[in-house]
Scaffold this motif. Sequence first.
Motif, PDB file in Angstrom:
ATOM      1  N   ARG A 245       0.864  -1.181   0.000  1.00 28.51           N
ATOM      2  CA  ARG A 245       0.000   0.000   0.000  1.00 28.51           C
ATOM      3  C   ARG A 245       0.901   1.232   0.000  1.00 28.51           C
ATOM      4  N   ASP A 246       0.492   2.239  -0.761  1.00 29.36           N
ATOM      5  CA  ASP A 246       1.227   3.503  -0.756  1.00 29.36           C
ATOM      6  C   ASP A 246       0.742   4.321   0.447  1.00 29.36           C
ATOM      7  N   THR A 247       1.635   4.598   1.403  1.00 30.85           N
ATOM      8  CA  THR A 247       1.192   5.254   2.643  1.00 30.85           C
ATOM      9  C   THR A 247       0.963   6.753   2.469  1.00 30.85           C
ATOM     10  N   VAL A 248       1.258   7.284   1.267  1.00 29.99           N
ATOM     11  CA  VAL A 248       0.951   8.703   1.028  1.00 29.99           C
ATOM     12  C   VAL A 248      -0.478   8.850   0.499  1.00 29.99           C
ATOM     13  N   SER A 249      -0.841   7.953  -0.444  1.00 25.36           N
ATOM     14  CA  SER A 249      -2.188   8.030  -1.031  1.00 25.36           C
ATOM     15  C   SER A 249      -3.148   7.034  -0.387  1.00 25.36           C
ATOM     16  N   ASP A 250      -2.634   6.111   0.439  1.00 35.36           N
ATOM     17  CA  ASP A 250      -3.403   5.005   1.039  1.00 35.36           C
ATOM     18  C   ASP A 250      -3.944   4.034  -0.009  1.00 35.36           C
ATOM     19  N   LYS A 251      -3.446   4.118  -1.244  1.00 35.93           N
ATOM     20  CA  LYS A 251      -3.945   3.234  -2.304  1.00 35.93           C
ATOM     21  C   LYS A 251      -3.208   1.887  -2.267  1.00 35.93           C
ATOM     22  N   PHE A 252      -3.985   0.792  -2.370  1.00 34.33           N
ATOM     23  CA  PHE A 252      -3.365  -0.535  -2.403  1.00 34.33           C
ATOM     24  C   PHE A 252      -2.806  -0.802  -3.797  1.00 34.33           C
ATOM     25  N   LEU A 253      -1.543  -1.253  -3.864  1.00 34.21           N
ATOM     26  CA  LEU A 253      -0.961  -1.616  -5.149  1.00 34.21           C
ATOM     27  C   LEU A 253      -1.284  -3.073  -5.464  1.00 34.21           C
ATOM     28  N   THR A 254      -1.264  -3.910  -4.424  1.00 32.61           N
ATOM     29  CA  THR A 254      -1.657  -5.314  -4.607  1.00 32.61           C
ATOM     30  C   THR A 254      -1.854  -5.964  -3.239  1.00 32.61           C
ATOM     31  N   THR A 255      -2.523  -7.107  -3.234  1.00 39.47           N
ATOM     32  CA  THR A 255      -2.529  -7.957  -2.040  1.00 39.47           C
ATOM     33  C   THR A 255      -2.141  -9.370  -2.502  1.00 39.47           C
ATOM     34  N   TYR A 256      -1.534 -10.141  -1.609  1.00 38.29           N
ATOM     35  CA  TYR A 256      -1.092 -11.486  -1.975  1.00 38.29           C
ATOM     36  C   TYR A 256      -1.089 -12.374  -0.744  1.00 38.29           C
ATOM     37  N   LYS A 257      -1.108 -13.688  -0.993  1.00 32.98           N
ATOM     38  CA  LYS A 257      -1.268 -14.642   0.108  1.00 32.98           C
ATOM     39  C   LYS A 257      -0.024 -14.699   0.985  1.00 32.98           C
ATOM     40  N   ALA A 258      -0.234 -14.999   2.239  1.00 33.09           N
ATOM     41  CA  ALA A 258       0.889 -15.153   3.172  1.00 33.09           C
ATOM     42  C   ALA A 258       1.811 -16.255   2.674  1.00 33.09           C
ATOM     43  N   GLY A 259       3.100 -16.057   2.814  1.00 32.63           N
ATOM     44  CA  GLY A 259       4.056 -17.069   2.384  1.00 32.63           C
ATOM     45  C   GLY A 259       4.565 -16.845   0.971  1.00 32.63           C
ATOM     46  N   GLU A 260       3.838 -16.049   0.190  1.00 35.70           N
ATOM     47  CA  GLU A 260       4.317 -15.747  -1.168  1.00 35.70           C
ATOM     48  C   GLU A 260       5.453 -14.735  -1.095  1.00 35.70           C
ATOM     49  N   ALA A 261       6.291 -14.755  -2.121  1.00 34.27           N
ATOM     50  CA  ALA A 261       7.454 -13.853  -2.123  1.00 34.27           C
ATOM     51  C   ALA A 261       6.990 -12.398  -2.281  1.00 34.27           C
ATOM     52  N   ARG A 262       7.826 -11.490  -1.820  1.00 42.13           N
ATOM     53  CA  ARG A 262       7.609 -10.057  -1.969  1.00 42.13           C
ATOM     54  C   ARG A 262       7.455  -9.698  -3.458  1.00 42.13           C
ATOM     55  N   PRO A 263       6.349  -9.094  -3.870  1.00 38.19           N
ATOM     56  CA  PRO A 263       6.235  -8.751  -5.289  1.00 38.19           C
ATOM     57  C   PRO A 263       7.245  -7.665  -5.688  1.00 38.19           C
ATOM     58  N   ASP A 264       7.582  -7.666  -6.961  1.00 37.99           N
ATOM     59  CA  ASP A 264       8.556  -6.704  -7.465  1.00 37.99           C
ATOM     60  C   ASP A 264       7.917  -5.314  -7.561  1.00 37.99           C
ATOM     61  N   LEU A 265       8.480  -4.376  -6.797  1.00 40.03           N
ATOM     62  CA  LEU A 265       7.894  -3.041  -6.692  1.00 40.03           C
ATOM     63  C   LEU A 265       7.890  -2.308  -8.029  1.00 40.03           C
ATOM     64  N   ALA A 266       8.979  -2.441  -8.781  1.00 34.70           N
ATOM     65  CA  ALA A 266       9.081  -1.729 -10.064  1.00 34.70           C
ATOM     66  C   ALA A 266       7.930  -2.128 -10.985  1.00 34.70           C
ATOM     67  N   LYS A 267       7.628  -3.443 -11.022  1.00 30.78           N
ATOM     68  CA  LYS A 267       6.541  -3.925 -11.881  1.00 30.78           C
ATOM     69  C   LYS A 267       5.188  -3.390 -11.413  1.00 30.78           C
ATOM     70  N   LEU A 268       5.000  -3.366 -10.077  1.00 25.75           N
ATOM     71  CA  LEU A 268       3.732  -2.872  -9.523  1.00 25.75           C
ATOM     72  C   LEU A 268       3.520  -1.405  -9.884  1.00 25.75           C
ATOM     73  N   LEU A 269       4.573  -0.621  -9.733  1.00 24.23           N
ATOM     74  CA  LEU A 269       4.467   0.811 -10.008  1.00 24.23           C
ATOM     75  C   LEU A 269       4.238   1.051 -11.489  1.00 24.23           C
ATOM     76  N   GLU A 270       4.844   0.194 -12.321  1.00 21.19           N
ATOM     77  CA  GLU A 270       4.639   0.264 -13.768  1.00 21.19           C
ATOM     78  C   GLU A 270       3.159   0.061 -14.070  1.00 21.19           C
ATOM     79  N   GLY A 271       2.559  -0.937 -13.413  1.00 19.68           N
ATOM     80  CA  GLY A 271       1.148  -1.255 -13.621  1.00 19.68           C
ATOM     81  C   GLY A 271       0.209  -0.124 -13.226  1.00 19.68           C
ATOM     82  N   GLN A 272       0.677   0.763 -12.334  1.00 19.16           N
ATOM     83  CA  GLN A 272      -0.162   1.871 -11.852  1.00 19.16           C
ATOM     84  C   GLN A 272      -0.268   2.998 -12.878  1.00 19.16           C
ATOM     85  N   LYS A 273       0.702   3.037 -13.822  1.00 20.43           N
ATOM     86  CA  LYS A 273       0.776   4.199 -14.727  1.00 20.43           C
ATOM     87  C   LYS A 273      -0.302   4.168 -15.801  1.00 20.43           C
TER      88      LYS A 273
END
Lengths: 417, 100
Positions: B72-100
């Motif tokens: 979640r972006d703590t400035v806008s409070d917008k969720f970028l993604t949610t994922y199941k416990a135990g899954e690897a940390r998603p790649d931030l660069a890809k997530l931010l790309e998807g937001q554009k």
Amino acid sequence: MTHFSAFSLLKNALGGHKNWDKQWPDSEPKSEYDVIIVGAGGHGLGAAYYLAKEHGITNVAVIEKGWLGGGNTGRNTTIIRSNYLYDESAGLFDHALDLWQNLSRELNYNIMYSNRGVMMLAHNVHDVQSFKRHIHANRLNGVDNQWLTKEEAKEYCPPLNISPDARYPVMGAALQKRAGTARHDAVAWGYARQAAMRGVDIIQNCPVTAIRRGPDGVVEGVETARGFIKAKKVAVSAAGHTSVLMDSAGIRMPLESYPLQALVSEPVKPIFPCVVMSNTVHAYISQSDKGELVIGSGTDQYTSYSQRGGLPLIEHTVAAICEVFPIFNRMRMLRKWGGIVDVTPDRSAILGKTPAKGLYVNCGWGTGGFKATPGAAHVLAWTVAKDEPHKLNAPFTLERFRTGRLIDEAAAAAVAH
Amino acid sequence: MLLIHCPYCDETLPEPEFAYAGEAHIDRPADPQQLSDEEWRDFLFIRTNAKGPHYERWRHINGCARFFNAVRDTVSDKFLTTYKAGEARPDLAKLLEGQK
């Protein structure tokens, strides 16, 4: 600068209030200072004032990213009290309460301190026992606090509903009579004016982006939107943004930033004579001199820098107020807002030196920083001037999270405080 | 109000269904006996407190009651993604790309 008095008021009234001086100049940054304070809230401006007044250090800048007093100083519910359980907290907060009593006169500025009393309601046996324990601990520390039966509480605060049929019946209350409220903006303005009068530069609209340390780790100054400013000492008093700034100096902090919301009703005639807090139902309320009911409760559940917060918390707060004071259930609310508060794991502040020489920090006040303003400012100035903590803030170190010597007000208050 | 997607229920639901559970991906020490005071401090008390994208845990307390992770972006409070416990940390660069 004009000395405020009945005479100056009369003189300016005759001139149609057109000839008042500016209360402080909007300074441009110099290239170098002895001390830079980051954050022009009550704590930062107060520290600048005490540095100048008590320690003779006047080559000081207070740098603010927005406008003066526009952070949590202007966003809190103005409650002042000192009835804390632990010796360390009681000492620091009661020092602040002592300074509050005479602050208007000292600053030649009406901060409208009103010791109308803060009453904490007990709704169950646990509350009664816990508050009585607080009262006894406070008495041993010389801190004013007394037990009221529910009838005495009703007498002190007539809008209180003490009927046994209430959903959360009142079983009694703890009352700190010396506690009360003050006009929060005036606290920042009063300190700013007195600090500026003594030569302190107040620099607004100038975000500090990083703290620069030399190769030996000693602080060299701050990077700002208007360029680098050199300083021998830097004190960070930036509330919710403290951890971001400290990260830039390579120091990770035990802090999390949460939105804390408050709201006010439309103004009404005087109905509410004191401050009432209910930890169990979880809300607090007072009436401002303008007539608005000022209402707040705890932080939102998630960390954020948005200065907004969510509506579920507002609903919870208003529901709690209506449970305790059904007479207010048709009041209309005027506006709500949020501030970003920095919360430590033990819910006590961090005020003192840091691993970086020349870098000091005043943070972690969580949801209760306003009441501490003069006390925190006073001991922060002492710590910066002498490079060692005052005895009142000596326990509030950053080091305690390594040693385990916590000041666990989180457990003592059982709610945000 | 936050609208949060539970990766187990596969539904987007309002905030009161969920409880925030602090920063994500903080591993319990493998050998607690060997930890120094500094390491205990870091594990127990030091948090990223990111201003911007923040990896955090939530619990669908009034639903399936399971923990999951979110960015979640703590400035806008917008969720970028949610994922199941135990899954690897998603790649931030890809997530931010998807937001554009």
